[in-house]
Each structure stands twice: as structure tokens, then as C-alpha cells.
Scaffold this motif. Structure first.
Motif, PDB file in Angstrom:
ATOM      1  N   GLY A  16      33.358   2.087 -43.244  1.00 45.69           N
ATOM      2  CA  GLY A  16      33.135   1.174 -42.127  1.00 45.69           C
ATOM      3  C   GLY A  16      31.807   1.436 -41.472  1.00 45.69           C
ATOM      4  N   ASN A  17      31.432   0.551 -40.557  1.00 48.60           N
ATOM      5  CA  ASN A  17      30.182   0.692 -39.808  1.00 48.60           C
ATOM      6  C   ASN A  17      30.489   1.230 -38.428  1.00 48.60           C
ATOM      7  OD1 ASN A  17      28.556  -0.395 -41.874  1.00 48.60           O
ATOM      8  ND2 ASN A  17      29.118  -2.459 -41.246  1.00 48.60           N
ATOM      9  N   GLY A  18      29.976   2.417 -38.131  1.00 51.17           N
ATOM     10  CA  GLY A  18      30.199   3.077 -36.854  1.00 51.17           C
ATOM     11  C   GLY A  18      29.929   4.551 -37.033  1.00 51.17           C
ATOM     12  N   VAL A  19      30.277   5.330 -36.032  1.00 44.83           N
ATOM     13  CA  VAL A  19      30.144   6.780 -36.103  1.00 44.83           C
ATOM     14  C   VAL A  19      31.541   7.369 -35.952  1.00 44.83           C
ATOM     15  CG1 VAL A  19      29.169   8.841 -35.036  1.00 44.83           C
ATOM     16  CG2 VAL A  19      27.819   6.734 -35.138  1.00 44.83           C
ATOM     17  N   ALA A  20      32.010   8.049 -36.979  1.00 46.97           N
ATOM     18  CA  ALA A  20      33.337   8.670 -36.947  1.00 46.97           C
ATOM     19  C   ALA A  20      33.196  10.096 -36.434  1.00 46.97           C
ATOM     20  CB  ALA A  20      33.973   8.658 -38.328  1.00 46.97           C
ATOM     21  N   LEU A  21      33.842  10.390 -35.323  1.00 45.79           N
ATOM     22  CA  LEU A  21      33.866  11.743 -34.772  1.00 45.79           C
ATOM     23  C   LEU A  21      35.058  12.526 -35.298  1.00 45.79           C
ATOM     24  CD1 LEU A  21      32.957  10.887 -31.072  1.00 45.79           C
ATOM     25  CD2 LEU A  21      31.431  11.716 -32.884  1.00 45.79           C
ATOM     26  N   THR A  22      36.072  11.801 -35.784  1.00 49.96           N
ATOM     27  CA  THR A  22      37.283  12.428 -36.296  1.00 49.96           C
ATOM     28  C   THR A  22      37.890  11.533 -37.367  1.00 49.96           C
ATOM     29  OG1 THR A  22      39.381  13.444 -35.641  1.00 49.96           O
ATOM     30  CG2 THR A  22      38.749  11.440 -34.478  1.00 49.96           C
ATOM     31  N   ALA A  23      38.644  12.144 -38.255  1.00 50.30           N
ATOM     32  CA  ALA A  23      39.330  11.407 -39.324  1.00 50.30           C
ATOM     33  C   ALA A  23      40.701  12.028 -39.532  1.00 50.30           C
ATOM     34  CB  ALA A  23      38.521  11.461 -40.610  1.00 50.30           C
ATOM     35  N   ALA A  24      41.656  11.207 -39.929  1.00 48.75           N
ATOM     36  CA  ALA A  24      43.014  11.680 -40.188  1.00 48.75           C
ATOM     37  C   ALA A  24      43.607  10.880 -41.337  1.00 48.75           C
ATOM     38  CB  ALA A  24      43.878  11.519 -38.932  1.00 48.75           C
ATOM     39  N   LYS A  25      44.668  11.407 -41.897  1.00 48.44           N
ATOM     40  CA  LYS A  25      45.413  10.706 -42.941  1.00 48.44           C
ATOM     41  C   LYS A  25      46.634  10.084 -42.294  1.00 48.44           C
ATOM     42  CE  LYS A  25      48.035  11.803 -47.102  1.00 48.44           C
ATOM     43  NZ  LYS A  25      48.350  12.896 -48.028  1.00 48.44           N
ATOM     44  N   MET A  26      46.809   8.790 -42.507  1.00 44.95           N
ATOM     45  CA  MET A  26      47.941   8.079 -41.919  1.00 44.95           C
ATOM     46  C   MET A  26      48.478   7.095 -42.956  1.00 44.95           C
ATOM     47  SD  MET A  26      47.969   6.085 -38.333  1.00 44.95           S
ATOM     48  CE  MET A  26      48.856   4.572 -38.217  1.00 44.95           C
ATOM     49  N   GLY A  27      49.727   7.239 -43.312  1.00 48.59           N
ATOM     50  CA  GLY A  27      50.314   6.346 -44.302  1.00 48.59           C
ATOM     51  C   GLY A  27      49.598   6.398 -45.645  1.00 48.59           C
ATOM     52  N   GLY A  28      49.085   7.568 -46.014  1.00 47.63           N
ATOM     53  CA  GLY A  28      48.395   7.717 -47.288  1.00 47.63           C
ATOM     54  C   GLY A  28      46.990   7.172 -47.309  1.00 47.63           C
ATOM     55  N   LYS A  29      46.465   6.776 -46.136  1.00 44.84           N
ATOM     56  CA  LYS A  29      45.111   6.218 -46.044  1.00 44.84           C
ATOM     57  C   LYS A  29      44.320   6.952 -44.966  1.00 44.84           C
ATOM     58  CE  LYS A  29      46.670   1.640 -47.372  1.00 44.84           C
ATOM     59  NZ  LYS A  29      46.810   0.246 -46.966  1.00 44.84           N
ATOM     60  N   ILE A  30      43.010   6.828 -45.032  1.00 45.73           N
ATOM     61  CA  ILE A  30      42.126   7.444 -44.043  1.00 45.73           C
ATOM     62  C   ILE A  30      42.062   6.567 -42.798  1.00 45.73           C
ATOM     63  CG2 ILE A  30      39.739   8.104 -43.543  1.00 45.73           C
ATOM     64  CD1 ILE A  30      39.471   8.828 -46.529  1.00 45.73           C
ATOM     65  N   THR A  31      42.166   7.197 -41.640  1.00 43.46           N
ATOM     66  CA  THR A  31      41.999   6.546 -40.343  1.00 43.46           C
ATOM     67  C   THR A  31      40.849   7.250 -39.633  1.00 43.46           C
ATOM     68  OG1 THR A  31      44.368   6.108 -40.255  1.00 43.46           O
ATOM     69  CG2 THR A  31      43.163   5.935 -38.195  1.00 43.46           C
ATOM     70  N   LEU A  32      40.005   6.485 -38.952  1.00 45.44           N
ATOM     71  CA  LEU A  32      38.813   7.026 -38.301  1.00 45.44           C
ATOM     72  C   LEU A  32      38.858   6.800 -36.800  1.00 45.44           C
ATOM     73  CD1 LEU A  32      36.168   5.393 -40.680  1.00 45.44           C
ATOM     74  CD2 LEU A  32      37.126   7.701 -40.854  1.00 45.44           C
ATOM     75  N   LYS A  64      23.456   8.007 -41.342  1.00 42.85           N
ATOM     76  CA  LYS A  64      22.566   6.999 -40.771  1.00 42.85           C
ATOM     77  C   LYS A  64      21.565   6.577 -41.838  1.00 42.85           C
ATOM     78  CE  LYS A  64      20.023   5.643 -36.765  1.00 42.85           C
ATOM     79  NZ  LYS A  64      19.609   5.977 -35.423  1.00 42.85           N
ATOM     80  N   ASP A  65      21.687   5.331 -42.233  1.00 39.07           N
ATOM     81  CA  ASP A  65      20.798   4.733 -43.222  1.00 39.07           C
ATOM     82  C   ASP A  65      20.387   3.381 -42.653  1.00 39.07           C
ATOM     83  OD1 ASP A  65      19.412   4.118 -45.519  1.00 39.07           O
ATOM     84  OD2 ASP A  65      21.186   3.575 -46.674  1.00 39.07           O
ATOM     85  N   GLY A  66      19.518   3.408 -41.653  1.00 37.26           N
ATOM     86  CA  GLY A  66      19.192   2.205 -40.893  1.00 37.26           C
ATOM     87  C   GLY A  66      20.208   2.015 -39.783  1.00 37.26           C
ATOM     88  N   THR A  67      21.484   1.846 -40.162  1.00 40.65           N
ATOM     89  CA  THR A  67      22.587   1.784 -39.202  1.00 40.65           C
ATOM     90  C   THR A  67      23.573   2.893 -39.580  1.00 40.65           C
ATOM     91  OG1 THR A  67      23.867   0.245 -40.555  1.00 40.65           O
ATOM     92  CG2 THR A  67      22.376  -0.722 -38.914  1.00 40.65           C
ATOM     93  N   TRP A  68      24.504   3.199 -38.676  1.00 42.37           N
ATOM     94  CA  TRP A  68      25.509   4.214 -38.956  1.00 42.37           C
ATOM     95  C   TRP A  68      26.596   3.628 -39.847  1.00 42.37           C
ATOM     96  CZ3 TRP A  68      25.278   9.270 -38.221  1.00 42.37           C
ATOM     97  CH2 TRP A  68      24.377   9.770 -37.285  1.00 42.37           C
ATOM     98  N   LYS A  79      31.269   7.239 -44.582  1.00 43.88           N
ATOM     99  CA  LYS A  79      31.492   7.352 -46.020  1.00 43.88           C
ATOM    100  C   LYS A  79      32.548   8.402 -46.313  1.00 43.88           C
ATOM    101  CE  LYS A  79      27.077   5.643 -47.538  1.00 43.88           C
ATOM    102  NZ  LYS A  79      26.061   5.747 -48.578  1.00 43.88           N
ATOM    103  N   ALA A  80      33.226   8.198 -47.434  1.00 43.23           N
ATOM    104  CA  ALA A  80      34.204   9.165 -47.934  1.00 43.23           C
ATOM    105  C   ALA A  80      33.687   9.693 -49.265  1.00 43.23           C
ATOM    106  CB  ALA A  80      35.562   8.502 -48.120  1.00 43.23           C
ATOM    107  N   PHE A  81      33.763  11.012 -49.427  1.00 41.58           N
ATOM    108  CA  PHE A  81      33.320  11.671 -50.648  1.00 41.58           C
ATOM    109  C   PHE A  81      34.526  12.368 -51.255  1.00 41.58           C
ATOM    110  CE2 PHE A  81      29.882  11.467 -47.600  1.00 41.58           C
ATOM    111  CZ  PHE A  81      28.823  10.954 -48.348  1.00 41.58           C
ATOM    112  N   GLU A  82      34.950  11.908 -52.421  1.00 34.58           N
ATOM    113  CA  GLU A  82      36.120  12.477 -53.083  1.00 34.58           C
ATOM    114  C   GLU A  82      35.661  13.510 -54.109  1.00 34.58           C
ATOM    115  OE1 GLU A  82      39.773  10.905 -55.876  1.00 34.58           O
ATOM    116  OE2 GLU A  82      38.781   9.483 -54.554  1.00 34.58           O
ATOM    117  N   PHE A  83      36.321  14.668 -54.095  1.00 38.36           N
ATOM    118  CA  PHE A  83      35.939  15.789 -54.954  1.00 38.36           C
ATOM    119  C   PHE A  83      37.094  16.219 -55.848  1.00 38.36           C
ATOM    120  CE2 PHE A  83      33.251  16.073 -51.224  1.00 38.36           C
ATOM    121  CZ  PHE A  83      32.000  16.350 -51.758  1.00 38.36           C
TER     122      PHE A  83
END
Length: 150
Positions: free
Chosen positions: A43-59, A19-23, A26-30
Motif C-alpha cells: 500500500g501507499n503510506g508509512v507503516a509504523l507497525t504490522a500484524a498478522k490477522m486472518g492469515g493476512k498482513i495488516t498495517l 521512500k521511492d518518490g512517495t512512501w 513493501k513485504a519481503f518474503e524469505f
């Protein structure tokens, strides 16, 4: 708020809402040693869960007061709810959550809702597995676990 940890291109990626004004999500790669390589906004929103789908992040989560599911090139929203679980499957994405206080199951593909079910009232879906949805509901003043075949 941490949403999930996924592996992309052999590297761990931590996904969370800030939360930085709005929700914002973010993705942090290590590196494998835990050193931060890159931070990116998803994206703008609140992600409660994340998954990998087709090699990409889905929220999955909520945007404002609406259920929200986000993919790199698409998003799905339903009024007054939240997505709490995601399960990538061979021909789409299963989404669990709640809408208007009822548990909800969705099958989506490329940002389109293929079907929607409300398997029980006064509760939500918390976990999706192969052929099963698990969640909770309020029954006679108690919170009880629910198992539903899908």
C-alpha cells in the motif's frame, strides 16, 4: 523503515516502508535460510507497525498526515494522526495511536470503526495487550508512562 516481522505460510515476511518518490509499504518474503523469495507492494503510506490477522498482513501507520490502518481489502483513516500499535482480537482489530495530539484507541472490523476512545491528552498509545493499553503523555513538562485498562 522496518515495521514488523510476521510469519505467513510458515515463512518469515519482513514488512517495511520505502521512500521511492512517495512512501510505499513493501513485504519481503524469505526462506527459512534468509534467502529472498519475493517482494511485493502492499500500500501507499508509512507503516509504523504490522500484524498478522486472518492469515493476512495488516498495517498501521500514517498516510499523508492521517492515521492509517490497512488490510488487504479495506483501509481506515482518521485526520491528523498515526496508528502506532495493532492487536488482532477474536472479533476485530484494536488500534492504538494518536489523533490531534490525543491518545486514541479504536476497535475496527473489516474497515469499519466500531468505537473510538481518547483515553488521555498530549500523548499516544504505544503498545496494546490483552485488556491494557500502554503509552506516554506529556505532564508538567515531563514525558510519563500511562497504563489504561481497555
Amino acid at each position: 523503515m522496518i515495521s514488523g516481522l510476521v510469519e505467513l505460510n510458515g515463512k518469515p515476511v519482513l514488512v517495511g516502508s520505502v521512500k521511492d518518490g512517495t512512501w510505499k509499504v513493501k513485504a519481503f518474503e524469505f526462506t527459512e535460510n534468509g534467502e529472498l523469495i519475493r517482494e511485493s507492494e502492499l500500500g501507499n503510506g508509512v507503516a509504523l507497525t504490522a500484524a498478522k490477522m486472518g492469515g493476512k498482513i495488516t498495517l498501521g501507520g500514517y498516510k499523508g498526515s492521517d492515521l492509517w490502518v490497512w488490510g488487504r481489502d479495506w483501509e481506515v483513516t482518521l485526520p491528523n494522526g498515526a496508528a502506532t500499535s495493532l492487536l488482532p482480537i477474536e472479533n476485530g482489530l484494536l488500534v492504538g495511536g494518536e489523533v490531534y495530539g490525543k491518545a486514541v484507541l479504536l476497535k475496527t472490523k473489516n474497515g469499519k470503526i466500531l468505537w473510538k476512545r481518547e483515553p488521555w491528552e498530549r500523548g499516544w498509545v504505544e503498545i496494546l495487550g490483552k485488556g491494557v493499553a500502554l503509552g506516554v503523555k506529556e505532564e508538567e513538562g515531563k514525558t510519563v508512562m500511562v497504563v489504561e485498562r481497555i
